[in-house]
Write an enzyme that holds these catalytic residues in place. Structure first.
Site, PDB file in Angstrom:
ATOM      1  N   GLN A  15      -4.015  -1.683   9.774  1.00  0.00           N
ATOM      2  CA  GLN A  15      -3.910  -2.996   9.140  1.00  0.00           C
ATOM      3  C   GLN A  15      -4.561  -4.073  10.011  1.00  0.00           C
ATOM      4  O   GLN A  15      -4.300  -4.186  11.195  1.00  0.00           O
ATOM      5  CB  GLN A  15      -2.442  -3.347   8.889  1.00  0.00           C
ATOM      6  CG  GLN A  15      -2.235  -4.674   8.190  1.00  0.00           C
ATOM      7  CD  GLN A  15      -2.852  -4.727   6.807  1.00  0.00           C
ATOM      8  OE1 GLN A  15      -2.789  -3.770   6.040  1.00  0.00           O
ATOM      9  NE2 GLN A  15      -3.469  -5.849   6.476  1.00  0.00           N
ATOM     10  N   ASP A  44     -10.376   3.317   4.290  1.00  0.00           N
ATOM     11  CA  ASP A  44     -10.426   1.860   4.150  1.00  0.00           C
ATOM     12  C   ASP A  44     -11.829   1.321   4.413  1.00  0.00           C
ATOM     13  O   ASP A  44     -12.072   0.125   4.285  1.00  0.00           O
ATOM     14  CB  ASP A  44      -9.423   1.208   5.108  1.00  0.00           C
ATOM     15  CG  ASP A  44      -9.010  -0.188   4.666  1.00  0.00           C
ATOM     16  OD1 ASP A  44      -9.065  -0.476   3.451  1.00  0.00           O
ATOM     17  OD2 ASP A  44      -8.630  -0.999   5.528  1.00  0.00           O
ATOM     18  N   LYS A  47       0.832  -1.209   0.000  1.00  0.00           N
ATOM     19  CA  LYS A  47       0.000   0.000   0.000  1.00  0.00           C
ATOM     20  C   LYS A  47       0.861   1.252   0.000  1.00  0.00           C
ATOM     21  O   LYS A  47       0.527   2.248  -0.664  1.00  0.00           O
ATOM     22  CB  LYS A  47      -0.938  -0.046   1.200  1.00  0.00           C
ATOM     23  CG  LYS A  47      -1.968  -1.167   1.096  1.00  0.00           C
ATOM     24  CD  LYS A  47      -2.654  -1.494   2.398  1.00  0.00           C
ATOM     25  CE  LYS A  47      -3.566  -2.710   2.232  1.00  0.00           C
ATOM     26  NZ  LYS A  47      -4.195  -3.139   3.506  1.00  0.00           N
TER      27      LYS A  47
END
Length: 357
Positions: A175, A198, A131
């Site tokens: 994450q 996200d 990413k």
């Protein structure tokens, strides 16, 4: 007999001996390509028996019957490959231009995505690095926050709040998964909605489900973008989502419902799962178990989306036999994965543009 069909249908209909249906679809396609036997045989059978009944047609090929072959009788065309890598690369070119314009409007300020990695899980570290690399490719910057595996929920919340208050940070990625002592949901929901690029907060999920403006969870939103890029019709179709995670299966179902699909949500404990999947026009594998969904469960002509990835380069669906049976398919790797990262970057750029609007 095809003589009884309308004139146009007679031109489009051939006869194929049932004995030629015994090979696999891949083998049959090779036969069609190499010796052209089927079309020639079908033509002769059609000419010889077009005026006779089914009983006489059985003599065409001993012990077997002849069957009509048209565009729907056999699916011997290879599935359309939904190439997420290609779509992501195309989008990155556009994002680079948008990032350049953002820098101009902000006096040279580079848009920033903050990534938070708690613990040293190798797979998670790899995903975070991918990413960060994607940010670089489009001209964005990233803040890499790495915290030890002993981190507490309170310590992680403090760090997230610092990033929420950072005016130069457009998006925050925590994450998944985090170490077991951390309350992951509390930490997800502490991310400011405008920086939830996200799509992991409950508030963002609720707004998305209600059709309000919000950043979608990156993987299902990436899948929706991939389907749209290939003009896969969703309205009125029966979509079966196998998986119910809060960041994949559940938002996937809501996005498909918002696209006017008829949605069934299943999981590893669903009864009669093969039968339910067998009725699907679109199957999304998001159960997190390697090749849990068997190819034989999926009907010919279905659209197959595999959101899983496991060691050995396999997903949640047994894809091999489906390349000659599905109408469209996401490869593993190269299908859903690139779209997930690309969607995260896309939504980060969106957040930067909204801030300057």
């Amino acid at each position: 007999p095809d003589i009884l069909l309308p004139k146009q249908a007679r031109y489009q209909t051939a006869l194929i001996p049932d004995c030629l249906l015994r090979p696999s679809f891949r083998e049959l396609r090779m036969i069609l390509r190499t010796i052209g036997l089927v079309n020639e045989k079908a033509k002769k059978c059609s000419e010889r028996f077009s005026s006779q009944g089914p009983h006489e047609m059985r003599k065409c090929c001993p012990h077997h019957t002849c069957l009509p072959l048209n565009s729907g009788a056999l699916n011997i065309m290879p599935a359309q490959i939904l190439d997420g890598k290609a779509i992501a690369q195309q989008t990155e070119a556009e994002l680079s231009e948008r990032v350049a314009r953002l820098k101009e409007k902000s006096g040279g300020q580079t848009p920033i995505l903050a990534t938070i990695l708690v613990g040293g899980d190798p797979a998670s570290a790899t995903y975070v690095r991918m990413k960060q690399n994607a940010c670089k490719r489009v001209g964005m910057a990233s803040i890499a926050v790495e915290m030890p595996k002993e981190t507490t929920t309170e310590e992680l919340l403090v760090k997230i709040n610092e990033l929420n208050s950072n005016p130069n940070c457009q998006g925050i990625l925590l994450q998944h998964p985090v170490p077991p002592q951390i309350e992951e949901r509390d930490c997800f929901d502490s991310i400011a909605l405008e920086k939830d690029v996200d799509g992991v907060t409950c508030l963002g999920f609720g707004r998305m489900a209600m059709g309000e403006e919000a950043y979608g969870s990156a993987t299902p939103q990436g899948i929706m973008r991939l389907l749209a890029a290939y003009d896969i019709p969703l309205q009125g179709k029966h979509a079966v989502v196998v998986g119910r995670s809060p960041i994949l299966g559940k938002p996937m179902a809501m996005m498909l419902l918002n696209a006017n699909a008829t949605v069934t949500i299943c999981h590893s404990r669903t009864e009669n799962l093969p039968a339910i999947i067998g009725g699907a026009d679109l199957v999304v594998g998001a159960v997190g178990k390697p090749e849990f969904i068997k190819a034989e469960w999926i009907k010919d002509g279905a659209v197959v989306v595999d959101a899983g990835y496991h060691p050995g380069g396999v997903g949640d669906i047994e894809l091999g036999p489906l390349y000659d049976r599905a109408s469209a398919i996401t490869p593993v790797p190269g299908g859903v994965g690139p779209m997930t990262i690309n969607t995260l970057i896309l939504q980060s750029v969106d957040a930067g543009e909204k801030k300057l609007a």
